[in-house]
Design a protein around this motif. Structure first.
Motif, PDB file in Angstrom:
ATOM      1  N   ALA A  13      41.772  43.854   6.527  1.00  0.00           N
ATOM      2  CA  ALA A  13      41.216  43.148   7.698  1.00  0.00           C
ATOM      3  C   ALA A  13      41.549  41.656   7.637  1.00  0.00           C
ATOM      4  CB  ALA A  13      39.701  43.356   7.755  1.00  0.00           C
ATOM      5  N   LEU A  14      41.422  41.071   6.450  1.00  0.00           N
ATOM      6  CA  LEU A  14      41.765  39.649   6.309  1.00  0.00           C
ATOM      7  C   LEU A  14      43.245  39.422   6.638  1.00  0.00           C
ATOM      8  CD1 LEU A  14      39.851  38.587   3.052  1.00  0.00           C
ATOM      9  CD2 LEU A  14      39.533  37.626   5.353  1.00  0.00           C
ATOM     10  N   PHE A  15      44.090  40.290   6.094  1.00  0.00           N
ATOM     11  CA  PHE A  15      45.536  40.133   6.337  1.00  0.00           C
ATOM     12  C   PHE A  15      45.854  40.295   7.829  1.00  0.00           C
ATOM     13  CE2 PHE A  15      46.623  41.844   1.803  1.00  0.00           C
ATOM     14  CZ  PHE A  15      46.191  40.649   1.252  1.00  0.00           C
ATOM     15  N   ALA A  16      45.238  41.302   8.454  1.00  0.00           N
ATOM     16  CA  ALA A  16      45.569  41.604   9.853  1.00  0.00           C
ATOM     17  C   ALA A  16      45.196  40.453  10.779  1.00  0.00           C
ATOM     18  CB  ALA A  16      44.879  42.897  10.287  1.00  0.00           C
ATOM     19  N   HIS A  17      44.125  39.765  10.422  1.00  0.00           N
ATOM     20  CA  HIS A  17      43.651  38.702  11.310  1.00  0.00           C
ATOM     21  C   HIS A  17      44.115  37.318  10.892  1.00  0.00           C
ATOM     22  CE1 HIS A  17      40.857  42.083  12.170  1.00  0.00           C
ATOM     23  NE2 HIS A  17      41.164  41.702  13.405  1.00  0.00           N
ATOM     24  N   ALA A  18      44.862  37.244   9.802  1.00  0.00           N
ATOM     25  CA  ALA A  18      45.315  35.930   9.316  1.00  0.00           C
ATOM     26  C   ALA A  18      46.277  35.296  10.313  1.00  0.00           C
ATOM     27  CB  ALA A  18      46.006  36.082   7.969  1.00  0.00           C
ATOM     28  N   LYS A  19      46.178  33.988  10.422  1.00  0.00           N
ATOM     29  CA  LYS A  19      47.137  33.241  11.240  1.00  0.00           C
ATOM     30  C   LYS A  19      48.160  32.524  10.366  1.00  0.00           C
ATOM     31  CE  LYS A  19      44.148  32.718  15.196  1.00  0.00           C
ATOM     32  NZ  LYS A  19      43.162  31.881  15.895  1.00  0.00           N
ATOM     33  N   ARG A  20      47.752  32.187   9.178  1.00  0.00           N
ATOM     34  CA  ARG A  20      48.659  31.480   8.259  1.00  0.00           C
ATOM     35  C   ARG A  20      48.517  32.174   6.897  1.00  0.00           C
ATOM     36  NH1 ARG A  20      45.630  28.412  11.068  1.00  0.00           N
ATOM     37  NH2 ARG A  20      44.297  27.838   9.306  1.00  0.00           N
ATOM     38  N   LEU A  72      53.866  42.004   7.504  1.00  0.00           N
ATOM     39  CA  LEU A  72      52.819  41.070   7.921  1.00  0.00           C
ATOM     40  C   LEU A  72      53.376  39.686   8.236  1.00  0.00           C
ATOM     41  CD1 LEU A  72      50.194  42.171   5.292  1.00  0.00           C
ATOM     42  CD2 LEU A  72      49.913  42.349   7.781  1.00  0.00           C
ATOM     43  N   ASP A  73      54.681  39.521   8.008  1.00  0.00           N
ATOM     44  CA  ASP A  73      55.319  38.212   8.203  1.00  0.00           C
ATOM     45  C   ASP A  73      54.625  37.119   7.387  1.00  0.00           C
ATOM     46  OD1 ASP A  73      57.371  36.722   9.134  1.00  0.00           O
ATOM     47  OD2 ASP A  73      56.964  37.105  11.267  1.00  0.00           O
ATOM     48  N   ALA A  74      54.345  37.451   6.122  1.00  0.00           N
ATOM     49  CA  ALA A  74      53.690  36.486   5.236  1.00  0.00           C
ATOM     50  C   ALA A  74      54.722  35.595   4.569  1.00  0.00           C
ATOM     51  CB  ALA A  74      52.888  37.223   4.159  1.00  0.00           C
ATOM     52  N   VAL A  75      54.347  34.359   4.344  1.00  0.00           N
ATOM     53  CA  VAL A  75      55.136  33.476   3.479  1.00  0.00           C
ATOM     54  C   VAL A  75      55.038  34.028   2.058  1.00  0.00           C
ATOM     55  CG1 VAL A  75      55.272  31.147   2.492  1.00  0.00           C
ATOM     56  CG2 VAL A  75      54.699  31.462   4.926  1.00  0.00           C
ATOM     57  N   VAL A  76      56.180  34.051   1.355  1.00  0.00           N
ATOM     58  CA  VAL A  76      56.191  34.574  -0.022  1.00  0.00           C
ATOM     59  C   VAL A  76      56.434  33.425  -1.007  1.00  0.00           C
ATOM     60  CG1 VAL A  76      57.474  36.028  -1.656  1.00  0.00           C
ATOM     61  CG2 VAL A  76      56.942  36.882   0.653  1.00  0.00           C
ATOM     62  N   LEU A  77      55.561  33.337  -2.000  1.00  0.00           N
ATOM     63  CA  LEU A  77      55.748  32.359  -3.078  1.00  0.00           C
ATOM     64  C   LEU A  77      55.804  33.090  -4.415  1.00  0.00           C
ATOM     65  CD1 LEU A  77      53.131  29.545  -2.173  1.00  0.00           C
ATOM     66  CD2 LEU A  77      55.514  29.736  -1.411  1.00  0.00           C
ATOM     67  N   VAL A 134      52.541  42.575  15.565  1.00  0.00           N
ATOM     68  CA  VAL A 134      53.246  41.310  15.327  1.00  0.00           C
ATOM     69  C   VAL A 134      52.314  40.172  15.721  1.00  0.00           C
ATOM     70  CG1 VAL A 134      55.173  39.881  16.093  1.00  0.00           C
ATOM     71  CG2 VAL A 134      55.520  42.337  15.701  1.00  0.00           C
ATOM     72  N   ASN A 135      52.344  39.097  14.921  1.00  0.00           N
ATOM     73  CA  ASN A 135      51.424  37.998  15.168  1.00  0.00           C
ATOM     74  C   ASN A 135      52.238  36.714  15.274  1.00  0.00           C
ATOM     75  OD1 ASN A 135      49.782  35.674  14.380  1.00  0.00           O
ATOM     76  ND2 ASN A 135      48.124  37.167  14.075  1.00  0.00           N
ATOM     77  N   ALA A 136      52.199  36.098  16.442  1.00  0.00           N
ATOM     78  CA  ALA A 136      53.050  34.936  16.705  1.00  0.00           C
ATOM     79  C   ALA A 136      52.652  33.750  15.831  1.00  0.00           C
ATOM     80  CB  ALA A 136      52.960  34.548  18.182  1.00  0.00           C
ATOM     81  N   ASP A 137      51.349  33.580  15.553  1.00  0.00           N
ATOM     82  CA  ASP A 137      50.897  32.479  14.695  1.00  0.00           C
ATOM     83  C   ASP A 137      51.503  32.599  13.308  1.00  0.00           C
ATOM     84  OD1 ASP A 137      49.325  31.228  16.591  1.00  0.00           O
ATOM     85  OD2 ASP A 137      47.569  32.477  16.127  1.00  0.00           O
ATOM     86  N   ARG A 138      51.409  33.822  12.751  1.00  0.00           N
ATOM     87  CA  ARG A 138      51.942  34.041  11.400  1.00  0.00           C
ATOM     88  C   ARG A 138      53.445  33.792  11.360  1.00  0.00           C
ATOM     89  NH1 ARG A 138      48.351  38.667  10.795  1.00  0.00           N
ATOM     90  NH2 ARG A 138      50.068  40.140  10.984  1.00  0.00           N
TER      91      ARG A 138
END
Lengths: 550, 550
Positions: free
Chosen positions: B197-204, B229-234, B334-338
């Motif tokens: 749920a946290l991941f799905a609603h994340a914007k950044r 999820l289009d997450a930034v990877v570090l 797909v989440n445009a913010d992310r």
């Protein structure tokens, strides 16, 4: 005041007479190092591995009798010092481990280079293992550590010093005794009388000089008592010896203790003076001591009778105990039996030594070099008053029998079995006795364990001679495989350590170095080492098959 | 049958798939060595210091995922292995310490190289610390040690093996599972749902790839979830990283974790995937994590929230946990913010890298050499698929930022702070991945700690390239003194370690060696190292004043 905590530590060490701090520092030592440049004493000596710091401190502490500091960094630095700390413990050497631990803020969070229980690394090798809890107690903690380490039976102490406490700028009270009172205990009158009675009535009396005589400067008193009683004098067993209790040039000297030594097999009263109970390398098939009556003296009550039962135990200060015995035996009569026994033992020892030298000389032109011949050349070429630091593993017996021989040379070694000790400890002896020639005799396996010694020795210009008995193998492993197999045949896996050019490595560290393949080359190399203003490594290539006793 | 005990141990190791035994043996290993020559597997690898055996086993275990043995001799050999064992523990590396202790006949008598409590040396760094009590249980004990070490969270195990038990000739039952069942735990449905749920609603959204992904071969699953999820990877913080969890060439990669990384400062949901809680070098004045919602996954329940609180903890097998998350997020939109956040983070990282490379290139002809320029040349010259083993202390950040950069290179290091690890561990990686180029980047202080690595690498002909960032100092100590003083002025006692000719020392060990004083010389040296059938040491003389972050 900036650096108040660090200064309180350094003031306390200075006021207690500590000369040297050996360290291989890390970030936790910032405050101590920053303050250290203002102190002429204690002097900070840099080493490039913690094992070197610990053994060098051990050497200096043994040579001077003073507590000496190894300041180790965090948990990893402390861990690297443990093996040689075990050696300092067995030698009752007052090495004080100051351990710069990380800040109390992050210690219990598992911060970088923390361990939950740092003192557990060393607990079984120290007399005390506290961690400072308050910055205002820093001087008190250091003072306590020094007192505990120095008090007989002396030995290593651990003190953890969290970085945030050491970095305090708040005033820290320094209230240290200028020197520590050494409580002098002496054996009970009954025990002294019982020992004196055994000695007075002995017909075949042997005195074994233990390492405590060196530590407690009681060699002369021991020799005087042996003179009066006409006792045969031996050095401590090579399995337990740390420091030679008397010079082998002492009157009545007849070799080193071993259960099979003819005088030991035949004696009726045996005096273990200032030494541990015998130590076994492996379970012994033979008795460790003869059936003689045994008097065992030590500053350590728990050492007496630890492995073998004794008839009389004398616990207390070595000097006080010898004084009491001397008084009790003031009127002892000359005893013809003892004189005859002593005469025979010394004559037999002289004859064995002569025969061994003759055998060894026959090997002097043999290639590859045999160890006995190497030791014979060292015995001939080295000055009679040099200090021998021994760590040659399977060549240890030949080193002491031949190079110590019946010379005036002091001998220092470890019964701890921690390879590399003999290289690093030489740093401590060299700093303590700059007027003496220091010769460290080591194995080629040992060379790789103590290798960082060369950096400190070169950077300080310490004129130590390192003689490497290089058989290109882990000879002790080969000997153990032979014993296990009951055969010399077959492969010896994981024991071939050829392939290193020790002289080249030594030169890379800034040492003078020689590679010796024929003993004819050795005298010139030893002479060059003796006049060089820094360390010299003489790599002596010996027969790989001459790997010591099976 | 002669050697029944030793054979039972070796049979058990072989049947469980153990490939290698690293050892620096002593007399207690006679029976094992005698039997070992009959075994093709496990193969016995000789090292000339126990620290090398432990770190090499760690490297091999990390590369293969298999439990790997370091067989250490008696108490002193065990002690010499502790510091690097701490590194294996932090990396959850299944290093099995078999410790040949002295016979039970003499252990409690204080025989040679015994300690009363050998397991206490290592207790705080292992999952189990038994000492075998019966020879007929040898196989069972070894099997148990292997199972405990391999079971997630994996980690080192200690097993003491008294010499008399190992030397038994009586039959020892071997009844070992061919492989150990790896119990697969997965997070509760509630925890998985909360994280999803946290991941799905994340914007950044930022995903940090932890070392567990490498150990548990879960990198691809992690990258697939980050893609969806289009997450930034570090990559994991350089303070805690053991092994790179994903290649830096992964899509969406934007550098290594740091609280001050722009994407971290700005994110709203942060996923620590398979890694420890943050580790502090010193008490941090800044927050270690942002105010974002944090999901922390690990195979080690106690690692979750250890230093900083988290919002959702996921404990269980890395692969199973990622599969559950993937299923729960199968239909995520797909989440445009992310996407915008990810775009910006990756673009900013690319720009920072480009600017750093430009700055570094300007330093390429500067003498003395600056570290950033050295790293830029390494980044350019080394193959994209090589394995970097890092132990350069103050140059660690520049190594990972530049040489790992956005390459495909695997990265292995230690958060244990035990100097020398990176040299010895390279042996393990070289043996595990003979088709890969292995490059160990170390400091000059580290060189003296890991120096015996060269003997084993040369004797096995391992083509490891050692690059020494040689600033002739303990730069970390200097940096700490500067921080403490809040000034760069003044003396830096006990931190100058100049005076060693590293290339000459390396040649003495049988390595190819170069001394590089201008970066123009480096490409040829790297090329020669790359075609040499043995170790090569490239000693790069860098600016002594370029000693890393203050």
């Amino acid at each position: 005041m900036k650096g108040a905590g660090a200064r309180a530590i350094l003031d306390t060490l200075r006021d207690a007479g500590v000369d040297l701090i050996f360290t291989c520092p890390g970030s936790t030592e910032a405050a101590i190092l920053d303050a250290s440049s203002e102190y002429e004493r204690p002097r900070t000596i840099l080493t490039t591995h913690e094992s070197i710091a610990v053994a060098a401190a051990d050497g200096y502490a043994r040579a001077t009798g003073k507590p000496t500091v190894a300041y180790l960094h965090a948990n990893v630095g402390l861990a690297n010092g443990i093996a040689h700390l075990h050696c300092a413990q067995l030698a009752n050497s007052p090495v004080v481990i100051l351990n710069g631990t990380k800040s109390t803020v992050i210690a219990n969070r598992g911060g970088f280079t923390t361990a939950p229980y740092p003192a557990e690394y060393v607990r079984q090798h120290v007399k005390s293992d506290r961690i400072a809890l308050r910055s205002d107690a820093l001087a008190e903690e250091v003072s306590r550590a020094l007192r505990i380490a120095s008090t007989e039976p002396a030995g290593p102490v651990y003190l953890g010093l969290p970085q945030d406490l050491v970095e305090t700028d708040a005033a820290v009270p320094v209230r240290v005794a200028q020197s520590f009172p050494q409580p002098i205990a002496r054996p009970s009158a009954e025990a002294t009388a019982a020992a004196a009675a055994l000695f007075a009535h002995a017909k075949r009396l042997v005195f074994v000089a233990g390492s405590e005589l060196a530590r407690n400067k009681a060699s002369d008193a021991f020799i005087a008592l042996a003179d009066r009683l006409d006792a045969v004098v031996l050095l401590e067993d090579r399995r337990t010896i740390a420091d030679s209790g008397v010079p082998a040039s002492a009157p009545r000297y007849a070799g080193t203790y071993a259960p099979e030594h003819p005088a030991i097999a035949a004696c009726d009263v045996l005096f273990f003076a200032g030494m541990p109970s015998p130590m076994e390398f492996e379970p012994s098939k033979k008795a460790l001591v003869p059936t003689a009556a045994i008097v065992h003296a030590s500053t350590d009550a728990l050492a007496i009778g630890k492995v073998v039962p004794v008839d009389v135990g004398l616990v207390g200060s070595t000097a006080a105990m010898l004084a009491d015995l001397s008084a009790a035996l003031a009127d002892v009569a000359v005893n013809a039996d003892r004189a005859a026994f002593r005469n025979e033992a010394v004559a037999a020892h002289t004859e064995r030594s002569r025969a061994a030298r003759t055998r060894a000389r026959k090997g002097e032109n043999v290639e590859p070099i045999v160890v006995s011949a190497l030791m014979a050349v060292l015995a001939e070429e080295l000055p009679d008053d040099c200090i021998i630091v021994g760590d040659p593993v399977t060549s240890g017996a030949e080193l002491i029998e031949t190079v110590i021989g019946d010379s005036n040379r002091a001998y220092h070694t470890t019964s701890g079995g921690s390879l590399g000790w003999g290289m690093a400890a030489a740093i401590g002896f060299a700093l303590a006795e700059p007027q003496k020639r220091i010769v460290s005799v080591i194995g080629d396996g040992v060379f790789q364990f103590g290798i960082q010694t060369l950096w400190t020795a070169a950077s300080l210009g310490l004129p130590i001679t390192f003689v490497v008995v290089n058989n290109a193998s882990y000879a002790a492993v080969r000997a153990a495989i032979k014993r296990y197999r009951r055969s010399s045949a077959g492969p010896f896996p994981a024991s071939d350590i050829a392939g290193i050019d020790i002289a080249m490595v030594a030169r890379g560290f800034g040492a003078l170095a020689f590679s010796v393949k024929n003993l004819r080359e050795l005298p010139a190399a030893l002479a060059a080492a003796g006049t060089h203003a820094g360390p010299c490594v003489i790599d002596v290539h010996t027969d790989s098959n001459d790997t010591g006793p099976a």
